[in-house]
Design a protein around this motif. Structure first.
Motif, PDB file in Angstrom:
ATOM      1  N   SER A  68      -3.957  -2.970  -1.256  1.00  0.00           N
ATOM      2  CA  SER A  68      -4.258  -4.378  -0.982  1.00  0.00           C
ATOM      3  C   SER A  68      -3.219  -4.979  -0.034  1.00  0.00           C
ATOM      4  CB  SER A  68      -4.296  -5.169  -2.292  1.00  0.00           C
ATOM      5  OG  SER A  68      -4.504  -6.545  -2.042  1.00  0.00           O
ATOM      6  N   ILE A  69      -1.951  -4.686  -0.290  1.00  0.00           N
ATOM      7  CA  ILE A  69      -0.871  -5.207   0.558  1.00  0.00           C
ATOM      8  C   ILE A  69      -0.977  -4.641   1.976  1.00  0.00           C
ATOM      9  CG2 ILE A  69       1.623  -5.065   0.957  1.00  0.00           C
ATOM     10  CD1 ILE A  69       2.017  -5.407  -2.046  1.00  0.00           C
ATOM     11  N   ALA A  71      -3.645  -3.595   3.479  1.00  0.00           N
ATOM     12  CA  ALA A  71      -4.804  -4.182   4.155  1.00  0.00           C
ATOM     13  C   ALA A  71      -4.467  -5.576   4.694  1.00  0.00           C
ATOM     14  CB  ALA A  71      -5.989  -4.253   3.196  1.00  0.00           C
ATOM     15  N   GLN A  72      -3.759  -6.373   3.871  1.00  0.00           N
ATOM     16  CA  GLN A  72      -3.354  -7.715   4.311  1.00  0.00           C
ATOM     17  C   GLN A  72      -2.387  -7.627   5.493  1.00  0.00           C
ATOM     18  OE1 GLN A  72      -2.324 -10.573   1.062  1.00  0.00           O
ATOM     19  NE2 GLN A  72      -2.871  -8.895  -0.295  1.00  0.00           N
ATOM     20  N   ARG A  73      -1.454  -6.692   5.396  1.00  0.00           N
ATOM     21  CA  ARG A  73      -0.471  -6.538   6.477  1.00  0.00           C
ATOM     22  C   ARG A  73      -1.152  -6.119   7.779  1.00  0.00           C
ATOM     23  NH1 ARG A  73       4.161  -1.950   6.229  1.00  0.00           N
ATOM     24  NH2 ARG A  73       2.326  -0.683   6.676  1.00  0.00           N
ATOM     25  N   SER A  74      -2.097  -5.191   7.680  1.00  0.00           N
ATOM     26  CA  SER A  74      -2.818  -4.736   8.859  1.00  0.00           C
ATOM     27  C   SER A  74      -3.601  -5.878   9.509  1.00  0.00           C
ATOM     28  CB  SER A  74      -3.771  -3.595   8.478  1.00  0.00           C
ATOM     29  OG  SER A  74      -4.521  -3.175   9.586  1.00  0.00           O
ATOM     30  N   ALA A  75      -4.256  -6.706   8.661  1.00  0.00           N
ATOM     31  CA  ALA A  75      -5.031  -7.831   9.188  1.00  0.00           C
ATOM     32  C   ALA A  75      -4.120  -8.834   9.903  1.00  0.00           C
ATOM     33  CB  ALA A  75      -5.786  -8.519   8.057  1.00  0.00           C
ATOM     34  N   LEU A  76      -2.934  -9.086   9.325  1.00  0.00           N
ATOM     35  CA  LEU A  76      -2.002 -10.035   9.946  1.00  0.00           C
ATOM     36  C   LEU A  76      -1.428  -9.491  11.248  1.00  0.00           C
ATOM     37  CD1 LEU A  76       0.047 -11.662   7.039  1.00  0.00           C
ATOM     38  CD2 LEU A  76      -1.378 -12.809   8.725  1.00  0.00           C
ATOM     39  N   LYS A  79      -3.963 -10.140  13.728  1.00  0.00           N
ATOM     40  CA  LYS A  79      -4.190 -11.564  13.973  1.00  0.00           C
ATOM     41  C   LYS A  79      -3.037 -12.226  14.733  1.00  0.00           C
ATOM     42  CE  LYS A  79      -5.397 -15.769  11.385  1.00  0.00           C
ATOM     43  NZ  LYS A  79      -5.605 -16.319  10.028  1.00  0.00           N
ATOM     44  N   THR A 159       4.303 -14.829   6.146  1.00  0.00           N
ATOM     45  CA  THR A 159       3.493 -14.013   5.226  1.00  0.00           C
ATOM     46  C   THR A 159       3.692 -12.529   5.502  1.00  0.00           C
ATOM     47  OG1 THR A 159       1.826 -15.768   5.129  1.00  0.00           O
ATOM     48  CG2 THR A 159       1.162 -13.583   4.380  1.00  0.00           C
ATOM     49  N   LEU A 163       5.008  -9.717   2.914  1.00  0.00           N
ATOM     50  CA  LEU A 163       4.233  -8.509   2.619  1.00  0.00           C
ATOM     51  C   LEU A 163       5.069  -7.251   2.843  1.00  0.00           C
ATOM     52  CD1 LEU A 163       0.768  -9.430   4.184  1.00  0.00           C
ATOM     53  CD2 LEU A 163       1.286  -9.142   1.746  1.00  0.00           C
TER      54      LEU A 163
END
Length: 222
Positions: A68-69, A71-76, A79, A159, A163
């Motif tokens: 989960s972490i 995935a969030q890091r990759s998205a950020l 972005k 963020t 992460l």
């Protein structure tokens, strides 16, 4: 087995020999794995495979948190460059507007399609349109756009840093749990090997006793 992920929701975790409940104020919400010093005491009176199963469950939850972490890091990470680029473009529009004389138009190069670029001239503007996602675009004044993008960029960087810290912390917990699993597993292998040796020794002893009895019976017949 207590749900290691329950801490993120603020619910109190029951005491466990495998992890500590996150302390108050810990925004991470990730239980801290406990290194098992005395494996023999932990597995006393029960099969080590029971403890291995519980540790494996905790390990799987840590791995889920890690995915989960990541995935969030990759998205950020995807972005953040877009936000930075949009901010640079808006600042460029502001700069051109401030330097332009009345009626002057500025030439821009923009992407028309993949590998296709075109040129256009546009007069100074006090507003820009920003994509907000989900096919939604809103018009802002350039000052509002700069403020919004700067806030978004700062939030994304903050963020992303959090992460990264969470991931490093989580990796330590995964490593500790892996070591605990290995030690409990090795104890189980050792106990099974010892039990096997004792069983073989009993078999050898039984054979020896039967041999002695047979010898005695043979001597008696003679």
């Amino acid at each position: 087995m207590a749900d290691a992920g329950a801490a993120a929701g603020g619910s109190k975790l029951p005491e466990s020999p495998f992890f500590k409940e996150p302390e108050k104020g810990n925004k991470r919400g990730i239980p801290e794995a406990i290194f098992i010093d005395d494996v023999d005491k932990l597995c006393e009176g029960q099969d080590p495979t029971v403890q291995v199963a519980k540790l494996q469950e905790l390990y799987n939850k840590y791995m889920y948190m890690q995915s989960s972490i990541l995935a969030q890091r990759s998205a950020l990470k995807t972005k953040l460059p877009d936000i930075t680029q949009a901010l640079e473009v808006v600042n460029h529009v502001v700069e051109k507007r401030d330097k332009a004389s009345d009626g002057d138009a500025t030439e821009y190069t923009y992407q028309l399609a993949e590998n296709i670029w075109a040129k256009a001239k546009a007069p100074p503007s006090n507003s820009v349109c920003l994509w907000l996602g989900a096919n939604c675009m809103l018009e802002y004044s350039v000052e509002e756009a700069v403020e919004l993008l700067e806030v978004n960029k700062t939030n994304a960087q903050t963020t992303l840093k959090a992460l990264e810290e969470d991931h490093h912390f989580l990796r330590d917990q995964i490593t500790t749990t892996e070591v605990n699993i290995a030690r409990c597993h090795n104890l189980g292998v050792k106990q099974r090997q010892l039990a096997k040796e004792l069983e073989e020794a009993k078999g050898e002893k039984a054979k020896a006793i039967e041999g002695e009895k047979a010898a005695e019976i043979g001597r008696a017949h003679v």
